[in-house]
Write a protein that holds these residues in place. Structure first.
Motif, PDB file in Angstrom:
ATOM      1  N   ALA A  51       0.835  -1.209   0.000  1.00  0.00           N
ATOM      2  CA  ALA A  51       0.000   0.000   0.000  1.00  0.00           C
ATOM      3  C   ALA A  51       0.864   1.250   0.000  1.00  0.00           C
ATOM      4  O   ALA A  51       0.563   2.230  -0.694  1.00  0.00           O
ATOM      5  CB  ALA A  51      -0.929  -0.001   1.205  1.00  0.00           C
ATOM      6  N   LEU A  52       1.963   1.234   0.739  1.00  0.00           N
ATOM      7  CA  LEU A  52       2.866   2.376   0.783  1.00  0.00           C
ATOM      8  C   LEU A  52       3.518   2.604  -0.587  1.00  0.00           C
ATOM      9  O   LEU A  52       3.605   3.742  -1.054  1.00  0.00           O
ATOM     10  CB  LEU A  52       3.934   2.161   1.858  1.00  0.00           C
ATOM     11  CG  LEU A  52       4.945   3.285   2.034  1.00  0.00           C
ATOM     12  CD1 LEU A  52       4.236   4.529   2.560  1.00  0.00           C
ATOM     13  CD2 LEU A  52       6.043   2.853   2.983  1.00  0.00           C
ATOM     14  N   ARG A  64       1.528   6.839  -6.718  1.00  0.00           N
ATOM     15  CA  ARG A  64       0.425   7.732  -7.135  1.00  0.00           C
ATOM     16  C   ARG A  64       0.770   9.191  -6.853  1.00  0.00           C
ATOM     17  O   ARG A  64       0.508  10.072  -7.661  1.00  0.00           O
ATOM     18  CB  ARG A  64      -0.870   7.369  -6.407  1.00  0.00           C
ATOM     19  CG  ARG A  64      -1.441   6.021  -6.729  1.00  0.00           C
ATOM     20  CD  ARG A  64      -2.253   6.027  -7.944  1.00  0.00           C
ATOM     21  NE  ARG A  64      -3.395   6.928  -7.765  1.00  0.00           N
ATOM     22  CZ  ARG A  64      -4.338   7.068  -8.638  1.00  0.00           C
ATOM     23  NH1 ARG A  64      -4.299   6.373  -9.735  1.00  0.00           N
ATOM     24  NH2 ARG A  64      -5.330   7.904  -8.440  1.00  0.00           N
ATOM     25  N   VAL A  65       1.347   9.457  -5.692  1.00  0.00           N
ATOM     26  CA  VAL A  65       1.710  10.830  -5.331  1.00  0.00           C
ATOM     27  C   VAL A  65       2.831  11.330  -6.246  1.00  0.00           C
ATOM     28  O   VAL A  65       2.783  12.454  -6.753  1.00  0.00           O
ATOM     29  CB  VAL A  65       2.115  10.915  -3.842  1.00  0.00           C
ATOM     30  CG1 VAL A  65       2.748  12.257  -3.525  1.00  0.00           C
ATOM     31  CG2 VAL A  65       0.906  10.669  -2.951  1.00  0.00           C
ATOM     32  N   TYR A  80       2.340   1.652  -3.540  1.00  0.00           N
ATOM     33  CA  TYR A  80       1.311   2.103  -4.482  1.00  0.00           C
ATOM     34  C   TYR A  80       0.959   3.569  -4.244  1.00  0.00           C
ATOM     35  O   TYR A  80       0.897   4.372  -5.173  1.00  0.00           O
ATOM     36  CB  TYR A  80       0.062   1.233  -4.344  1.00  0.00           C
ATOM     37  CG  TYR A  80      -1.075   1.690  -5.215  1.00  0.00           C
ATOM     38  CD1 TYR A  80      -1.073   1.436  -6.583  1.00  0.00           C
ATOM     39  CD2 TYR A  80      -2.158   2.394  -4.681  1.00  0.00           C
ATOM     40  CE1 TYR A  80      -2.106   1.865  -7.381  1.00  0.00           C
ATOM     41  CE2 TYR A  80      -3.194   2.818  -5.478  1.00  0.00           C
ATOM     42  CZ  TYR A  80      -3.164   2.548  -6.827  1.00  0.00           C
ATOM     43  OH  TYR A  80      -4.193   2.985  -7.616  1.00  0.00           O
ATOM     44  N   GLY A  81       0.731   3.932  -2.988  1.00  0.00           N
ATOM     45  CA  GLY A  81       0.386   5.318  -2.659  1.00  0.00           C
ATOM     46  C   GLY A  81       1.511   6.272  -3.000  1.00  0.00           C
ATOM     47  O   GLY A  81       1.278   7.371  -3.520  1.00  0.00           O
TER      48      GLY A  81
END
Length: 138
Positions: A20-21, A27-28, A23-24
């Motif tokens: 999740a880290l 995205r950022v 992927y996030g």
């Protein structure tokens, strides 16, 4: 059946958290990358590139009321609001939907062209004509 141990549970939670880290973070980071906005010629991919599409394009070029060169077709199409919006988006699905909506608006406003007995919106006839011209140049 095996029992779920605390070690397995924590390991699984750690892997999910790292995923999740990553992927996030991706995205950022992608928000700061400049996007390549498509130009007029990217809209030509919406028109079919088969024998029928090329025939429609050639016939549309001979029809009265439509521009007969790429520069004029580009000016005529980009004057339409949904086409301008389609050119500003990166998503091919959204672009296709906006072009389809512009075709529907053409029909509603009576902006149609008769090409070999077919009634087409000016937008779709122009895109087929542009596709035909672009393949002649290439």
């Amino acid at each position: 059946m095996a029992d779920v141990t605390r070690r397995l549970l924590l390991g699984t939670a750690g892997v999910v958290a790292l995923g999740a880290l990553a992927y996030g973070g991706g995205r950022v980071a992608c928000r700061f990358v400049p996007r390549n906005h498509p130009d007029f010629f990217s809209l030509l991919d919406i028109a079919p590139d088969d024998a029928a599409g090329r025939a429609i394009g050639r016939a549309a070029l001979a029809a009265p009321g439509l521009p007969s060169d790429l520069a004029s077709l580009e000016r005529a199409l980009t004057a339409r609001p949904l086409i301008r919006e389609a050119l500003a988006t990166d998503c091919p699905t959204t672009r296709r939907t906006l072009v389809q909506d512009q075709c529907a608006l053409d029909f509603a406003a009576g902006r149609t062209v008769v090409v070999e007995g077919w009634v087409l919106s000016e937008t779709e006839a122009s895109l087929c004509a542009g596709r035909s011209l672009a393949t002649q140049v290439a």
